[in-house]
Motif scaffolding. Sequence first.
Motif, mmCIF file in Angstrom:
data_model
loop_
_atom_site.group_PDB
_atom_site.id
_atom_site.type_symbol
_atom_site.label_atom_id
_atom_site.label_comp_id
_atom_site.label_asym_id
_atom_site.label_seq_id
_atom_site.Cartn_x
_atom_site.Cartn_y
_atom_site.Cartn_z
ATOM 1 N N VAL A 41 3.170 -2.871 -11.267
ATOM 2 C CA VAL A 41 2.191 -3.434 -10.334
ATOM 3 C C VAL A 41 2.787 -4.630 -9.592
ATOM 4 O O VAL A 41 2.685 -4.737 -8.368
ATOM 5 C CB VAL A 41 0.882 -3.831 -11.065
ATOM 6 N N TYR A 71 3.506 -4.885 -5.460
ATOM 7 C CA TYR A 71 3.057 -5.947 -4.546
ATOM 8 C C TYR A 71 4.265 -6.589 -3.863
ATOM 9 O O TYR A 71 4.238 -6.870 -2.665
ATOM 10 C CB TYR A 71 2.265 -7.027 -5.304
ATOM 11 N N LEU A 99 5.620 -4.385 -1.122
ATOM 12 C CA LEU A 99 4.739 -4.432 0.054
ATOM 13 C C LEU A 99 4.955 -5.716 0.844
ATOM 14 O O LEU A 99 5.063 -5.708 2.065
ATOM 15 C CB LEU A 99 3.271 -4.417 -0.378
ATOM 16 N N ALA A 103 -1.143 3.825 -9.855
ATOM 17 C CA ALA A 103 -1.731 3.019 -8.784
ATOM 18 C C ALA A 103 -0.649 2.186 -8.101
ATOM 19 O O ALA A 103 -0.630 2.038 -6.872
ATOM 20 C CB ALA A 103 -2.833 2.105 -9.348
ATOM 21 N N GLU A 116 1.352 4.364 -5.811
ATOM 22 C CA GLU A 116 0.628 4.675 -4.577
ATOM 23 C C GLU A 116 0.725 3.538 -3.557
ATOM 24 O O GLU A 116 0.715 3.773 -2.349
ATOM 25 C CB GLU A 116 -0.846 4.967 -4.906
ATOM 26 N N MET A 117 0.807 2.304 -4.066
ATOM 27 C CA MET A 117 0.993 1.178 -3.150
ATOM 28 C C MET A 117 2.408 1.173 -2.601
ATOM 29 O O MET A 117 2.630 0.971 -1.407
ATOM 30 C CB MET A 117 0.791 -0.142 -3.899
ATOM 31 N N ILE A 163 4.006 3.482 0.465
ATOM 32 C CA ILE A 163 3.919 3.255 1.916
ATOM 33 C C ILE A 163 5.131 2.490 2.442
ATOM 34 O O ILE A 163 5.458 2.583 3.610
ATOM 35 C CB ILE A 163 2.597 2.579 2.368
ATOM 36 N N VAL A 220 6.105 2.847 7.075
ATOM 37 C CA VAL A 220 4.960 2.470 7.897
ATOM 38 C C VAL A 220 5.042 0.972 8.192
ATOM 39 O O VAL A 220 5.367 0.183 7.302
ATOM 40 C CB VAL A 220 3.631 2.760 7.141
ATOM 41 N N GLN A 221 4.800 0.589 9.422
ATOM 42 C CA GLN A 221 4.742 -0.838 9.748
ATOM 43 C C GLN A 221 3.489 -1.431 9.105
ATOM 44 O O GLN A 221 2.445 -0.797 9.093
ATOM 45 C CB GLN A 221 4.641 -1.031 11.268
ATOM 46 N N LEU A 222 3.612 -2.646 8.593
ATOM 47 C CA LEU A 222 2.448 -3.257 7.958
ATOM 48 C C LEU A 222 1.907 -4.415 8.787
ATOM 49 O O LEU A 222 2.668 -5.195 9.348
ATOM 50 C CB LEU A 222 2.811 -3.743 6.557
ATOM 51 N N HIS A 223 0.615 -4.508 8.825
ATOM 52 C CA HIS A 223 -0.053 -5.584 9.546
ATOM 53 C C HIS A 223 0.146 -6.895 8.774
ATOM 54 O O HIS A 223 0.051 -6.911 7.552
ATOM 55 C CB HIS A 223 -1.547 -5.257 9.652
ATOM 56 N N PRO A 224 0.408 -7.993 9.481
ATOM 57 C CA PRO A 224 0.632 -9.280 8.784
ATOM 58 C C PRO A 224 -0.553 -9.730 7.927
ATOM 59 O O PRO A 224 -0.398 -10.560 7.029
ATOM 60 C CB PRO A 224 0.888 -10.265 9.927
ATOM 61 N N LEU A 236 -1.859 -8.221 5.669
ATOM 62 C CA LEU A 236 -1.621 -7.811 4.283
ATOM 63 C C LEU A 236 -0.972 -8.946 3.501
ATOM 64 O O LEU A 236 -1.372 -9.265 2.373
ATOM 65 C CB LEU A 236 -0.716 -6.583 4.272
#
Lengths: 201, 201
Positions: B25, B29, B32, B90, B93-94, B97, B102-106, B108
Motif C-alpha cells: 500500500v 501511494y 502514484l 487494492a 489496482e492503484m 495506473i 496515464v497522466q495524473l492530475h496534480p 492527486l
Amino acid sequence: AGGLTKLDRAVDLIVEMKNLSEVAVGLAYAALLFREKNVAAEVGVLEDRMDGMRYELEKWVLLSAKETEDPQRLLGLLHLATASENICDAAKEMAVIIEEDVQLHPVLAAALSQTDEVIIRATVRPGSEMMGNTLGRLSLETEAGMYVLAVRRGERWIYRPKADFMLLENDVLLASGPEEGGSGAVPTLWGRGGSGQLEVQ
Amino acid sequence: AGGLTKLDRAVDLIVEMKNLSEVAVGLAYAALLFREKNVAAEVGVLEDRMDGMRYELEKWVLLSAKETEDPQRLLGLLHLATASENICDAAKEMAVIIEEDVQLHPVLAAALSQTDEVIIRATVRPGSEMMGNTLGRLSLETEAGMYVLAVRRGERWIYRPKADFMLLENDVLLASGPEEGGSGAVPTLWGRGGSGQLEVQ
C-alpha cells in the motif's frame, strides 16, 4: 462567496476515505487481538460510510471531469477511492469473525505481535504522564509513530480521537505503530513516568 | 531436531503477508505520487508473491486443523490471510495506473499530502547525518514513526531495507509516516544537520 470547487470536494473525500481505510484496518486488527465486539462493529460502520463516500466521490469526479481539460487525468482519484473502499472491505472481513463469536486460537495474537506494525492497548494509570494530558501534547505520533485509533472511557468508545483529546484516569487506548521487539519506543513512551501500564500484543 | 510445527509455519506466513500488504500500500501511494514505474512494478511483484503465500498458508492451516482441538479457532488465520491479499490487490489496482502511463492530475498529490499518513521522498546529501548511518541507528521508526519502504541507489531499488542497511550519498528514500503539517517530526528528522533534503508531498 468563494466556496469549494468540485475538485476540492473530491479531494476532501479522498483524504477522508484514505484516512478511514487505515483506521478501519487498525481497528480490525485491534478487534481481533483483544476480542472487542464494539470495535469490530465500528469497522462495519466505517465500511458503510465508505460506500456512501465512494458514490459521492464519483459524483464530484464526474462533475469535475466535465470542466477539466483531459479528464482522464482524474482517473487516479477513482482508483484511490476504489483502493480505500477495498481496504475497508478487507478490514470488515477480518472484524466480522469477532462479531460472530468464533473462538480464536492464541496463535493469532502471537502472529500479530511479530509484524512490523503492531497494535497495542494501554490503560492510563493514576500518576501516569498520560493522565490529564492531550494526545497532541503527548506527541505519540511524532515521537513514537503511535497512532491512537480509539479510546475507551468507561463503557463508551471514542474513535479517532483528535489532538486536543485529553486523557483521563482509566482510559484505555488502542494504538497502532512500529514494533520494536518490546524494547523500543512503545514501552518507553507508554511507560514514561513508570506508570503507564502497557500490554503489547 | 525440533523444527517448526505446522502452526509455526502458518504464523510465519501470516506475519510476512501482513507486512507485505502494508508495504504494498505504501509503495502504491509512493508510485502514484512520484510517478515511479519501478515502484509500481514492485507492487505487482508483491501481489504475485502474496497469491502464492496465501495458498501456502491455507495448506498449513488445513494441516494444522487436522491436529487441533476445535479447528474452527483457526478461522482467524484464514481471514487475516484473505485481508492481506485483498489489501495487496487494492494496492496493485492503484499502482497499475502508473504502469499504464496515464497522466495524473496534480490534485492527486494535493490529496495525498493532506492525509494522516503521508509518503515522503528524501535524498541523502553529503554531510547529512543520514550518510554512512544505518537505518537502525537513525531510529526513523521509533523516533518519528517513519517506515522506510524503499531506497533507490543509482538505478537500483532496494525494497524493505533492513535495520543494518547503511545509507550512502545520493540514496533516495521513500518512507511513510504520520503527517504533522510540515512542522513536526518529518522535517526535524530528515533535516537533522540541516542537510537532509526533504520533499514532502
